[in-house]
Enzyme design. Structure first.
Site, PDB file in Angstrom:
ATOM      1  CG  LEU A  73      26.572  43.855  17.207  1.00  4.23           C
ATOM      2  CD1 LEU A  73      25.614  44.995  16.884  1.00  4.23           C
ATOM      3  CD2 LEU A  73      27.874  44.431  17.771  1.00  4.23           C
ATOM      4  CG  ASP A  74      22.318  41.054  13.295  1.00  2.33           C
ATOM      5  OD1 ASP A  74      21.675  40.513  14.206  1.00  2.33           O
ATOM      6  OD2 ASP A  74      21.814  41.800  12.446  1.00  2.33           O
ATOM      7  CE  LYS A  75      29.115  33.314  12.313  1.00  2.58           C
ATOM      8  NZ  LYS A  75      28.802  31.899  11.993  1.00  2.58           N
TER       9      LYS A  75
END
Length: 241
Positions: free
Chosen positions: A101-103
């Protein structure tokens, strides 16, 4: 007595994947009962496995966690990276994330020590729904909803058809059945929109619910049973992802 291939036995402890275990065996960093292990060797539950001197236990309990990842946390097991998910959770046993899950995104991600379930979910992930709520920087048009739903050309392909529902002028929900890199952000960018917030609400049968950011909980027995059933069904499709 039941025998298991050594790479599978190592993966079942959550230490690493089977492929990574093979590399460790090739580099002669794995021992079984004190002796250097060879490729293809099989072990039982009575055998002692060690990697670079660290003894692994094959009978470790399986851990399945639902984590509400906050913005700014990176989904990596590399402890050298500031803000890595492992150091943030600080769980007393070795675990790792399933997928990513993207930063700059937040929301639901699974954490586990079960290498087998990781393989099952990732191998068949194109068949599994993932639901997000997304806010963008300008008013959402009917054309935007239609194009997002029907597929957008990104990363040398066209995204699969998906369900997109407008929540208000700037927010929509989207249910994907594929997992391209930064897919939702790239889709919005192609259509001239910028994502200002992105939260994952659900993966397959498991929803984030009221879990607060930065907190985690274990799967319920029913959640795990239903998820495993979905994985077994999807393996019949022979997806290569």
């Amino acid at each position: 007595m039941e025998y298991t291939r050594l790479n599978k036995a190592i993966a079942e402890t959550g230490y690493c994947s089977r492929r990574e275990a093979d590399k460790l065996i090739e580099k002669r960093k794995v021992r079984v009962n004190g002796k250097l292990a060879e490729m293809g060797v099989k072990v039982t539950r009575e055998d002692e496995i060690s990697v670079m001197g660290e003894v692994l236990t094959k009978t470790a309990r399986n851990i399945y966690l639902i984590f509400n990842k906050p913005i700014g946390i990176t989904c990596t097991t590399d402890l050298r990276i500031k803000g890595n998910i492992i150091s943030y959770i600080n769980y007393p046993e070795r675990i790792f994330p399933i997928g990513r899950l993207d930063k700059p995104s937040d929301g639901l991600i699974f954490m586990t020590n079960d290498g087998d379930i990781v393989n099952k979910i990732l191998r068949s992930r194109n068949n599994h729904e993932k639901e997000y709520i997304v806010t963008v920087n300008k008013k959402i048009s009917s054309d935007f909803i239609k194009k997002m739903s029907n597929g957008v050309p990104i990363l040398d392909t066209v995204t699969k058809k998906c369900r997109v529902t407008r929540v208000n002028n700037y927010t929509f929900k989207i249910i994907l059945t594929q997992g391209l890199n930064r897919q939702i952000r790239r889709m919005c960018e192609f259509l001239g929109y910028e994502v200002t917030s992105l939260r994952r609400l659900r993966i397959m049968n498991i929803s984030l619910g009221n879990l607060k950011p930065g907190k985690y909980r274990s799967f319920t027995k029913k959640e795990l049973k239903d998820l495993l059933a979905l994985c077994e069904d999807s393996l019949k499709t022979h997806d290569s992802f």
